[in-house]
Design an enzyme around this catalytic site. Sequence first.
Site, PDB file in Angstrom:
ATOM      1  N   HIS A   1       0.810  -1.228   0.000  1.00 24.34           N
ATOM      2  CA  HIS A   1       0.000   0.000   0.000  1.00 24.34           C
ATOM      3  C   HIS A   1       0.840   1.273   0.000  1.00 24.34           C
ATOM      4  CE1 HIS A   1      -3.960   2.033   0.995  1.00 24.34           C
ATOM      5  NE2 HIS A   1      -4.360   1.006   0.269  1.00 24.34           N
TER       6      HIS A   1
ATOM      7  N   HIS B   1      -7.012  -3.227 -10.586  1.00 24.67           N
ATOM      8  CA  HIS B   1      -7.281  -2.780  -9.214  1.00 24.67           C
ATOM      9  C   HIS B   1      -8.740  -2.360  -9.167  1.00 24.67           C
ATOM     10  CE1 HIS B   1      -7.302   0.460  -6.086  1.00 24.67           C
ATOM     11  NE2 HIS B   1      -6.531  -0.396  -5.443  1.00 24.67           N
TER      12      HIS B   1
END
Length: 427
Positions: free
Chosen positions: A226, A326
Amino acid sequence: MTSSSTAAREAQYLPPSDLAANYKRGIQRDFVFKPHPSSTIPGSTRIKKVENFYVRPRWLFVRIETEGGVVGWGEGTLEGHTEAVQGSLADIARRIVGWDAMNIEDIYTYLYRHRFYRGGEVLMSAMSGVDIALWDIKGKVLGVPVWQLLGGAVRERCEVYGWIGGDRPSDVLEQAKARKAQGFTKVKMNATESIAWLDSPHALDETVNRLAQVKSIGIDAGLDFHGRVHKAMAKQLAQQLEPHRPLFIEEPLLPGHVNEMKDLYNKTTIPIALGERLFTRQDVRPYFEAGCIDIIQPDIAHAGGISETRKIAIMAEAYDIGVAPHCPLGPLAFAASLQVGFATPNFVICEMSWKMHYNTGGFDLLTYMTNPEVFEVRDGHIDLLTSPGLGIELNEELIRSEAEEAAKLEPWINPLFRGPDGTVREW
């Protein structure tokens, strides 16, 4: 040399596999194409109206209607920047009313190039919502699913993964078991909580333990760094994870660190994935040319919609890079990602937000759909979507009423992470 020894060295040709026999004539689907009645009326495909709706949990839907009454839906969700995208959509709407919705490339090129300043997450997300809606319209006008317009199907189902663990990963074993019961064979979880630029090496121990727990039940897991893990810790974590063979590590470093990513790539055998914060072919190009990633993860709601995502995928294939969209977002972004996946040879897997930790307050991936069965997960896959356009149907009345309620609330913003000394950390 004897004849018997010569025969032993000859190539052995095995019979075809069951799959090869099943698909010996390619992907076969019987379709009856039923174009929309307005398709025969001149001028019916001109854009009449462009609207957007912010709905909970955190999604921004775009609705475009043609003069002939065909409605296309898209998604321009940009988590934490809703109002900025809505402002851009208001500007786009006044520009493209009256244009022919069938000329998607012309509209995309105009929106991207004409205003001199181009790219960036806000403009590209607004363009994504419009672009996806235009492909939905085109498919509905012609009576075909979007994947037919992208060259046809190369697979009959797309593999997907679900999320476990939440923003601060915990209870991953029980959640992995639940995902397996739901039909998933692969999951993704955040690698770490908030972590310092240089932290104790022991801060990484739990990450390794969590991966081992999940894999113990026979399910594969990707780990999302992340962008939280800076270089000093990322190389340590990748090394410790390697014996446990994660499916991939995602955003192991922040975007823009191409040389640093190349160094990390050369230190690990784990597949490296990234791309949710890259929005165009120009953005991904340095990573492709550096040879520092294995999987590109464009977010179709940020990366210019179907048009640009498809081009990124084609570009990736030339570098032997797989595509794993994503998509921790809504049903429109997910359907659009699948449409690209059905027609893209180097597609590998897609993120699915069903029962994800962001979907709170009774709002989830299927909430606004009237045909949720098309997203049923079977053996880790979603079957080919066969209805015209994006292949999903929405409850417009519910969307409009929810948008009225959501407009009274502050849009979703991401959590704030701070270290013990008070400094802001990467979320």
